[in-house]
Enzyme design. Structure first.
Site, PDB file in Angstrom:
ATOM      1  N   GLY A  12      29.342  38.728   8.769  1.00  0.00           N
ATOM      2  CA  GLY A  12      29.911  39.814   9.563  1.00  0.00           C
ATOM      3  C   GLY A  12      28.843  40.710  10.153  1.00  0.00           C
ATOM      4  O   GLY A  12      27.982  41.220   9.434  1.00  0.00           O
ATOM      5  N   GLY A  14      29.425  43.600  11.891  1.00  0.00           N
ATOM      6  CA  GLY A  14      29.956  44.917  12.206  1.00  0.00           C
ATOM      7  C   GLY A  14      28.981  45.994  11.781  1.00  0.00           C
ATOM      8  O   GLY A  14      27.785  45.749  11.581  1.00  0.00           O
ATOM      9  N   PHE A  15      29.480  47.201  11.600  1.00  0.00           N
ATOM     10  CA  PHE A  15      28.600  48.311  11.228  1.00  0.00           C
ATOM     11  C   PHE A  15      27.898  48.042   9.903  1.00  0.00           C
ATOM     12  O   PHE A  15      26.695  48.271   9.759  1.00  0.00           O
ATOM     13  CB  PHE A  15      29.406  49.605  11.141  1.00  0.00           C
ATOM     14  CG  PHE A  15      29.858  50.129  12.471  1.00  0.00           C
ATOM     15  CD1 PHE A  15      28.961  50.716  13.349  1.00  0.00           C
ATOM     16  CD2 PHE A  15      31.184  50.030  12.857  1.00  0.00           C
ATOM     17  CE1 PHE A  15      29.370  51.198  14.578  1.00  0.00           C
ATOM     18  CE2 PHE A  15      31.609  50.509  14.090  1.00  0.00           C
ATOM     19  CZ  PHE A  15      30.706  51.092  14.955  1.00  0.00           C
ATOM     20  N   VAL A  82      33.334  31.375   8.789  1.00  0.00           N
ATOM     21  CA  VAL A  82      33.342  31.024   7.370  1.00  0.00           C
ATOM     22  C   VAL A  82      34.690  30.411   7.005  1.00  0.00           C
ATOM     23  O   VAL A  82      35.747  30.929   7.375  1.00  0.00           O
ATOM     24  CB  VAL A  82      33.066  32.262   6.496  1.00  0.00           C
ATOM     25  CG1 VAL A  82      33.266  31.944   5.020  1.00  0.00           C
ATOM     26  CG2 VAL A  82      31.651  32.759   6.734  1.00  0.00           C
ATOM     27  N   GLU A 175      44.871  57.675  20.507  1.00  0.00           N
ATOM     28  CA  GLU A 175      43.897  57.574  21.591  1.00  0.00           C
ATOM     29  C   GLU A 175      44.388  56.643  22.703  1.00  0.00           C
ATOM     30  O   GLU A 175      44.212  56.933  23.892  1.00  0.00           O
ATOM     31  CB  GLU A 175      42.560  57.097  21.021  1.00  0.00           C
ATOM     32  CG  GLU A 175      41.918  58.145  20.119  1.00  0.00           C
ATOM     33  CD  GLU A 175      40.748  57.617  19.305  1.00  0.00           C
ATOM     34  OE1 GLU A 175      40.029  58.446  18.697  1.00  0.00           O
ATOM     35  OE2 GLU A 175      40.552  56.388  19.248  1.00  0.00           O
ATOM     36  N   ASP A 304      35.501  47.630   5.553  1.00  0.00           N
ATOM     37  CA  ASP A 304      36.961  47.551   5.508  1.00  0.00           C
ATOM     38  C   ASP A 304      37.477  46.470   4.577  1.00  0.00           C
ATOM     39  O   ASP A 304      38.653  46.481   4.205  1.00  0.00           O
ATOM     40  CB  ASP A 304      37.520  47.290   6.912  1.00  0.00           C
ATOM     41  CG  ASP A 304      37.290  48.451   7.859  1.00  0.00           C
ATOM     42  OD1 ASP A 304      36.635  49.426   7.447  1.00  0.00           O
ATOM     43  OD2 ASP A 304      37.761  48.384   9.010  1.00  0.00           O
ATOM     44  N   ALA A 320      33.601  53.607  10.117  1.00  0.00           N
ATOM     45  CA  ALA A 320      32.275  53.079  10.430  1.00  0.00           C
ATOM     46  C   ALA A 320      31.167  53.726   9.599  1.00  0.00           C
ATOM     47  O   ALA A 320      30.279  53.022   9.109  1.00  0.00           O
ATOM     48  CB  ALA A 320      31.990  53.248  11.924  1.00  0.00           C
TER      49      ALA A 320
END
Length: 446
Positions: A12, A14-15, A82, A175, A304, A320
């Site tokens: 992964g 991500g952040f 994966v 948003e 997460d 994040a």
């Protein structure tokens, strides 16, 4: 030991995964980073791609350009998916058949939207917003809805096409609803001949009694007032009962619409299944204070995909900043172990607060006991998101686009792109409208 035997595998980008990779790379630790996409995505701004504020390239950056593996560096980047993880043999099995051995494993695969058991019924009519493909598809749906409304002579159909329903009253839903209202009532206001985009109906649906459930109630009430000022209809205490090609049944209210967007509920990727361990109800894996999976030394789950707790036993939020701090912490733990140094203390999250934007010049923020609303919160929200973007060029581009949009109300990414097949039945399933598509696309306003 060879590099392969000492290699840290990160799943992964991500952040959390990227934060771990950068820290390990600086220390010269050999790593393999696996992700099914070739880019790191700044997910908090995906809704701005979906509502034509930003282009995809402004919120994503190629993983290889971030880590710059190059020759001679012990960094390997694999665009793979994966399929399973053998924790006994310490091997990650990829869907394509590759087997990647590891000495330590960091799983940072994030989360995905859940339809609470109704995926087969609802997903095709109410796309979620989790990837660039999702955002571009939603942008296409939104803009095509206005184009089709412009060309139809059926008043009932036109009303359905110009009704937009956002499901979920968390930050993403708030948003998205605010951005859709601004797109319709400001940006597109003078772009059409036969319709008035300002007459578009934007509805935000929330199952419980207020918006932004993780925030204090008065901030949720403030958010609802501001959305109403923008022209958004807010339906609370309205759990979704049905979604089909005709519309949405929210509570006891039926909304006839061709445009439904899902921003409610997330669950973890199948990390528990890969590792062969139990999970929480939302699919997350419980980890210890050092972020390792109990019973699996050297296997870390962060972001997460993990259930972790602070010193007071409170569950850490899926944000994040949490993932970034966890990624750095885990990487430093691995580095210390390799250097023969004593272990770190338990992971401690430094909470810098949470924020959500509502619309033009309005946002809410909570920073411990300090709260902020309105224009100051909106300015801070923008500064924080600019800072979190990866890449100097992306930061400058987003800043310029935001300033231009704020001054002129214009949004510069109003392009209808992608194959016609990307337009699914949820835009409209009627044969007459499908026949109008070719004529519409030929005259589309970009």
């Amino acid at each position: 030991m060879s590099d392969d035997q000492r290699r840290v595998v990160i799943v992964g980008a991500g952040f959390g995964g990227l934060s771990a990779a950068k820290t390990l790379a600086r220390a010269g630790v050999p790593i393999t980073l696996i992700d099914k996409r070739n880019h790191h995505l700044f997910q908090p701004l995906l809704y701005q791609v979906a509502t034509a504020m930003l282009s995809p390239a402004e919120i994503a950056v190629p993983i290889r350009s971030v880590l710059s593996p190059g020759k001679g560096r012990a960094i390997e980047i694999m665009m793979q998916e994966v399929g399973d993880i053998d924790t006994d043999r310490k091997i990650v099995h990829c869907v394509g058949g590759d087997e990647i051995p590891y000495s330590a494993l960091i799983v940072a695969t994030g989360s995905k939207y859940t339809y609470f058991g109704h995926e087969d019924e609802w997903a095709s009519f109410a796309p979620a917003l989790k990837s660039i493909d999702d955002a571009v598809n939603i942008r296409r749906r939104v803009l095509l809805a206005f184009e089709r409304a412009e060309t139809t002579n059926d008043p009932a159909l036109r009303e359905r096409l110009m009704t937009f329903v956002v499901i979920g009253g968390g930050p993403t839903g708030v948003e998205t609803a605010g951005a859709l209202a601004e797109l319709a009532k400001a940006t597109l206001a003078r772009d059409f001949t036969n319709i008035d985009p300002r007459a578009a109906r934007v509805v935000l649906v929330e199952a419980v009694g207020g918006l932004l459930g993780a925030y204090p109630k008065h901030l949720g009430a403030y958010t609802e007032r501001k959305l109403t000022d923008l022209g958004v209809e807010v339906l609370t205490n309205s759990p979704v009962k049905k979604i089909d090609e005709e519309g949405v049944m929210a509570g006891e209210t039926f909304i006839a619409t061709s445009n439904v967007f899902w921003c409610a509920g997330v669950e973890a990727t199948p990390v528990g299944k890969w590792l062969g361990v139990g999970t929480e109800k939302n699919g997350t894996v419980s980890v210890g204070a050092d972020l390792q999976v109990p019973g699996l030394p050297g296997v870390y789950v962060i972001g997460d995909a993990a259930t972790a707790h602070d010193a007071d036993g409170k569950r850490l939020p899926a944000l994040a900043p949490v993932a970034k701090q966890q990624g750095k912490y885990v990487a430093e733990s691995i580095i210390r172990a390799r250097q023969g140094r004593s272990p770190q203390g338990p992971f401690r999250y430094r909470d810098w607060g949470t924020m959500a934007t509502i619309g033009r010049s309005a946002a809410v923020g909570k920073f411990g006991r300090f709260e902020l609303t309105g224009f100051p919160a909106w300015m801070m929200w923008g500064a924080v998101h600019i800072a979190y973007l990866v890449g100097f060029r992306n930061r400058i581009n987003v800043l310029v686009n935001w300033l231009w949009a704020w001054i002129t109300y214009a949004k510069g990414a109003r392009l209808i792109t992608g194959p016609e097949a990307a337009t699914t039945q949820s835009i409209d399933s009627r044969k007459a409208i499908d026949e109008e598509l070719d004529k519409t696309v030929a005259n589309v306003q970009q």
